[in-house]
Design a protein around this motif. Sequence first.
Motif, PDB file in Angstrom:
ATOM      1  N   UNK A   1     -15.803   0.798 -15.056  1.00 63.44           N
ATOM      2  CA  UNK A   1     -14.545   1.408 -14.509  1.00 63.44           C
ATOM      3  C   UNK A   1     -13.898   0.256 -13.774  1.00 63.44           C
ATOM      4  N   UNK A   2     -14.333  -0.390 -12.997  1.00 64.85           N
ATOM      5  CA  UNK A   2     -13.943  -1.344 -12.233  1.00 64.85           C
ATOM      6  C   UNK A   2     -13.047  -2.504 -13.162  1.00 64.85           C
ATOM      7  N   UNK A   3     -13.900  -2.986 -13.926  1.00 62.44           N
ATOM      8  CA  UNK A   3     -13.346  -3.883 -15.051  1.00 62.44           C
ATOM      9  C   UNK A   3     -12.502  -3.333 -15.843  1.00 62.44           C
ATOM     10  N   UNK A   4     -12.561  -2.258 -16.294  1.00 63.98           N
ATOM     11  CA  UNK A   4     -11.510  -1.674 -17.064  1.00 63.98           C
ATOM     12  C   UNK A   4     -10.020  -1.422 -16.345  1.00 63.98           C
ATOM     13  N   UNK A   5     -10.034  -1.355 -15.026  1.00 61.56           N
ATOM     14  CA  UNK A   5      -8.750  -1.136 -14.438  1.00 61.56           C
ATOM     15  C   UNK A   5      -8.671  -2.125 -13.429  1.00 61.56           C
ATOM     16  N   UNK A   6      -9.122  -3.705 -13.649  1.00 57.13           N
ATOM     17  CA  UNK A   6      -9.039  -4.641 -13.042  1.00 57.13           C
ATOM     18  C   UNK A   6      -7.786  -4.870 -12.650  1.00 57.13           C
ATOM     19  N   UNK A   7      -6.905  -4.769 -13.680  1.00 59.38           N
ATOM     20  CA  UNK A   7      -5.180  -5.221 -13.343  1.00 59.38           C
ATOM     21  C   UNK A   7      -4.762  -4.421 -12.339  1.00 59.38           C
ATOM     22  N   UNK A   8      -4.971  -3.051 -12.316  1.00 57.71           N
ATOM     23  CA  UNK A   8      -4.209  -2.304 -11.339  1.00 57.71           C
ATOM     24  C   UNK A   8      -5.002  -2.604  -9.928  1.00 57.71           C
ATOM     25  N   UNK A   9      -6.407  -2.553 -10.147  1.00 58.94           N
ATOM     26  CA  UNK A   9      -6.932  -2.730  -8.942  1.00 58.94           C
ATOM     27  C   UNK A   9      -6.572  -4.007  -7.998  1.00 58.94           C
ATOM     28  N   UNK A  10      -6.399  -5.006  -8.836  1.00 63.45           N
ATOM     29  CA  UNK A  10      -5.898  -6.456  -8.335  1.00 63.45           C
ATOM     30  C   UNK A  10      -4.581  -6.311  -7.730  1.00 63.45           C
ATOM     31  N   UNK A  11      -3.678  -5.600  -8.539  1.00 63.56           N
ATOM     32  CA  UNK A  11      -2.182  -5.366  -8.281  1.00 63.56           C
ATOM     33  C   UNK A  11      -2.047  -4.795  -6.677  1.00 63.56           C
ATOM     34  N   UNK A  12      -2.933  -3.876  -6.373  1.00 62.37           N
ATOM     35  CA  UNK A  12      -2.909  -2.944  -5.440  1.00 62.37           C
ATOM     36  C   UNK A  12      -3.614  -3.634  -4.015  1.00 62.37           C
ATOM     37  N   UNK A  13      -4.614  -4.155  -4.705  1.00 64.96           N
ATOM     38  CA  UNK A  13      -5.430  -4.515  -3.549  1.00 64.96           C
ATOM     39  C   UNK A  13      -5.257  -5.993  -2.954  1.00 64.96           C
ATOM     40  N   UNK A  14      -4.576  -6.698  -3.765  1.00 66.75           N
ATOM     41  CA  UNK A  14      -4.332  -8.283  -3.286  1.00 66.75           C
ATOM     42  C   UNK A  14      -2.747  -8.360  -3.380  1.00 66.75           C
ATOM     43  N   UNK A  15      -2.210  -8.318  -4.514  1.00 65.23           N
ATOM     44  CA  UNK A  15      -0.647  -8.297  -4.523  1.00 65.23           C
ATOM     45  C   UNK A  15      -0.026  -7.500  -3.571  1.00 65.23           C
ATOM     46  N   UNK A  16      -0.023  -6.110  -3.808  1.00 64.94           N
ATOM     47  CA  UNK A  16       0.488  -5.133  -3.005  1.00 64.94           C
ATOM     48  C   UNK A  16       0.188  -5.253  -1.480  1.00 64.94           C
ATOM     49  N   UNK A  17      -1.231  -5.658  -1.074  1.00 64.27           N
ATOM     50  CA  UNK A  17      -1.776  -6.140   0.179  1.00 64.27           C
ATOM     51  C   UNK A  17      -1.063  -7.299   0.788  1.00 64.27           C
ATOM     52  N   UNK A  18      -0.670  -8.228   0.166  1.00 61.71           N
ATOM     53  CA  UNK A  18      -0.194  -9.516   0.630  1.00 61.71           C
ATOM     54  C   UNK A  18       1.553  -9.008   1.103  1.00 61.71           C
ATOM     55  N   UNK A  19       2.096  -8.335   0.140  1.00 66.62           N
ATOM     56  CA  UNK A  19       3.603  -8.018   0.184  1.00 66.62           C
ATOM     57  C   UNK A  19       3.832  -7.284   1.334  1.00 66.62           C
ATOM     58  N   UNK A  20       2.777  -6.060   1.579  1.00 65.93           N
ATOM     59  CA  UNK A  20       2.798  -5.320   2.612  1.00 65.93           C
ATOM     60  C   UNK A  20       2.809  -5.987   3.914  1.00 65.93           C
ATOM     61  N   UNK A  21       1.620  -6.981   4.003  1.00 65.46           N
ATOM     62  CA  UNK A  21       1.472  -7.569   5.327  1.00 65.46           C
ATOM     63  C   UNK A  21       2.925  -8.283   5.569  1.00 65.46           C
ATOM     64  N   UNK A  22       3.233  -9.156   4.557  1.00 63.74           N
ATOM     65  CA  UNK A  22       4.525  -9.946   5.141  1.00 63.74           C
ATOM     66  C   UNK A  22       5.591  -8.961   5.419  1.00 63.74           C
ATOM     67  N   UNK A  23       5.938  -7.955   4.736  1.00 66.66           N
ATOM     68  CA  UNK A  23       7.105  -7.053   5.127  1.00 66.66           C
ATOM     69  C   UNK A  23       6.866  -6.523   6.633  1.00 66.66           C
ATOM     70  N   UNK A  24       5.540  -5.873   6.858  1.00 67.11           N
ATOM     71  CA  UNK A  24       5.388  -5.328   7.758  1.00 67.11           C
ATOM     72  C   UNK A  24       5.553  -6.241   8.996  1.00 67.11           C
ATOM     73  N   UNK A  25       4.743  -7.332   8.827  1.00 68.89           N
ATOM     74  CA  UNK A  25       5.116  -8.603   9.815  1.00 68.89           C
ATOM     75  C   UNK A  25       6.194  -8.727  10.269  1.00 68.89           C
ATOM     76  N   UNK A  26       7.043  -8.935   9.194  1.00 66.56           N
ATOM     77  CA  UNK A  26       8.618  -9.290   9.484  1.00 66.56           C
ATOM     78  C   UNK A  26       9.338  -7.892  10.334  1.00 66.56           C
ATOM     79  N   UNK A  27       9.010  -6.878   9.852  1.00 65.38           N
ATOM     80  CA  UNK A  27       9.749  -5.724  10.501  1.00 65.38           C
ATOM     81  C   UNK A  27       9.284  -5.406  12.062  1.00 65.38           C
ATOM     82  N   UNK A  28       7.961  -5.512  12.119  1.00 58.70           N
ATOM     83  CA  UNK A  28       7.212  -5.680  13.421  1.00 58.70           C
ATOM     84  C   UNK A  28       8.029  -6.615  14.237  1.00 58.70           C
TER      85      UNK A  28
END
Length: 706
Positions: free
Chosen positions: A76-103
């Motif tokens: 199941x992880x391999x089947x939904x790898x695109x979604x997982x990578x988007x949330x776990x890596x891409x969204x995580x990095x974007x969130x860290x940058x935005x939260x860091x800037x706002x903080x």
Amino acid sequence: MNTVFLILLLIAATIVANAIYTRFKLFPVAFLQIAAGLILSLFPIYRHFELEPEIFMLVIISMLMFNDGQNTNIIKLARHFRTTFSLAVELAIVSILIIGAVTHLLIPSFSLALAFALGAIIVPTDPVAVSSITSKVLVPKNVMGTLENESLFNDASGIVALNLAIAAIVTGKFSIWHGIGYFLYVFFGGIIIGAILGSIIITVRLRFIRHHVDTPSVMVPYTLMTPFVVYLIAEAVGVSGILAVVVTGLLHGVQQDRLRLTSSRLQIVMTSTWQIFSSILNGIVFVLLGLSLPRVVADLHNRDTGSVVILLSVGILLYLLMTLLRFFWVQLGFARIRFENSPHKVMNNLVTALSGVHGTITLSLAFSLPLTLNGHPFTYRNDLIFIAAVVILTSLIVPTIVLPLILPAKVIKYSPVELSSAKSEMVTNAIDNLNARYETSPTLSQVINILDGQRTIEKRADRTQLTNIFDHCFTIESDTINQMLEDKQISQKNADLYMQIAKKTIYQYQQNGGQRLIWFLKFRLSPRFSHSRRARKFRQFRRQINSKDPNHQQSHSVWEKVQRAEQKPYQVIIQYLNERSHDKNDLKISREELLKQTNSVWQKVQQVEQKPYHAVIKYLNESYNDKNAQEISIVRRAYDERHRRLNNQQNDGEQQNELLIEAFQYEYTFIQTQASANKYNSALSNALYEQISTDQLVYVQSVGTE
């Protein structure tokens, strides 16, 4: 020793909170664990308690991540790898940058590196925490699956980003290209190292199994050591130890699936061990939060009276910001989650955003912050821990309130009461079938006692009912003995001997204190049952015999029988010997005569006992039902134990096994019949099937070790 004691108290607090949650599920278990930590903070012994960050990462985070990895379905992880990578890596990095800037904008005293460190701490999600707050609502399966897959890698993303931020804080320098290169090296290097080490560890494990070195005492410690070894080696190489542990856990989970039936005993022990460890470690983290909060708040208040309010507001604002980021990330299609049979896209995406609960890993990362930087105390460490705590609490409280309003209530497939009732019906049916076929079998009572253990004991035995059953059994014994006297099958003397034993049984198993006192006085004061003088005389006789026979060779069998009978019928021997003696020389009886007389007594008691015993057991079997099962079981055990002692019997293991196997088959058939008649739903039937399978396995293993 002091540290060990403190950790044991943390474990004890976690156990107490978990125990309370099993009975009172009004609040998520995390809240109860935090409350337990707050109570511990009142103890002076915890005033200066600090858990080393390195130990926290190694002992807690690596274990939890490995367990998450081995419980993840890699297909199941391999089947939904695109979604997982988007949330776990891409969204995580974007969130860290935005939260860091706002903080950094909200709190200028926080450097960018420090603000990014905070973002790395609060970004990871925790599916375990969300499971605890959604126990009563029906969360879409794809949401939970996505959260589980996401948490495997966004934790690693947060940890890698935190290490980068801490390095920037220490050196005061940060290069974007260097940071990207370092991130890629640490991230993918951890995956590669984890795959290599995982393959080696699994290969060794397979060799153990092939050479039959797969006992739980070997394999369980071997598996528990795996995350520590992988983490330490990966960190020594300079890559992400957490990612390496996750990948090793994934490979381990695949191998577990392939070998699921190789050793059922090992699988059960392994699964139970990891469930316990995971539950305790998750709980300890929240207990530590409750333990640390008062000290953190006090330090912040002493430094600046307004800092607590400011940080509280910042924490709530950052939670709302992360929730909005998750919602729009999914809503705009950056991460595609398929919701089956549900056209409400906006509502489903809102559920996905609210389900991004922060818990164990966020706390673990906060506590893993170094105590010192460049030899000086880490000034803002408590600030970061407090903001992380606010984010966690807010992410727990908001979904607890909002999700039940927008999601349907979870349909309870069966209640504990229904399961308990079904178990009782199942066991009663099996016992009735065994009674119909093997009423006269001497092993039947033992099997029935074992089957009674399948029931769920929800209340103590009814003392009144238990007393009535014992009294009725005693009446049956008396009637049977009187009938035997009338038929001249036994003598009056033998009848009296047996009735003394029968009355002793009733006294021995009385549950009511007043009834025990009445029977005690009856035995002590009644001339018929008083035996204290005779007991002293018998002990004197025993000392004399021993003095004449130092090696106890000829008298050994006598004392062995007396010891076996001493709990209940030993007064029979005393009475018999005294009735054969009428003068002061009765202690001069020979050892040979003693052996002869004692054996004669035992034989007479055994002969007399057979008929009333079987009459009692027949009555118990016929009276057995769901309402008196517990009381009947207690009475049956009492009479079975006395019967075995009087007859010096051993359990017939082979026949007992055959009857139990047949009983289990009756239980399977009963469940199938009830399910076919739609009296049991599939969930209840499966729970009962699991009960029988587990009972079979446990019994077979216990027999195999005898």
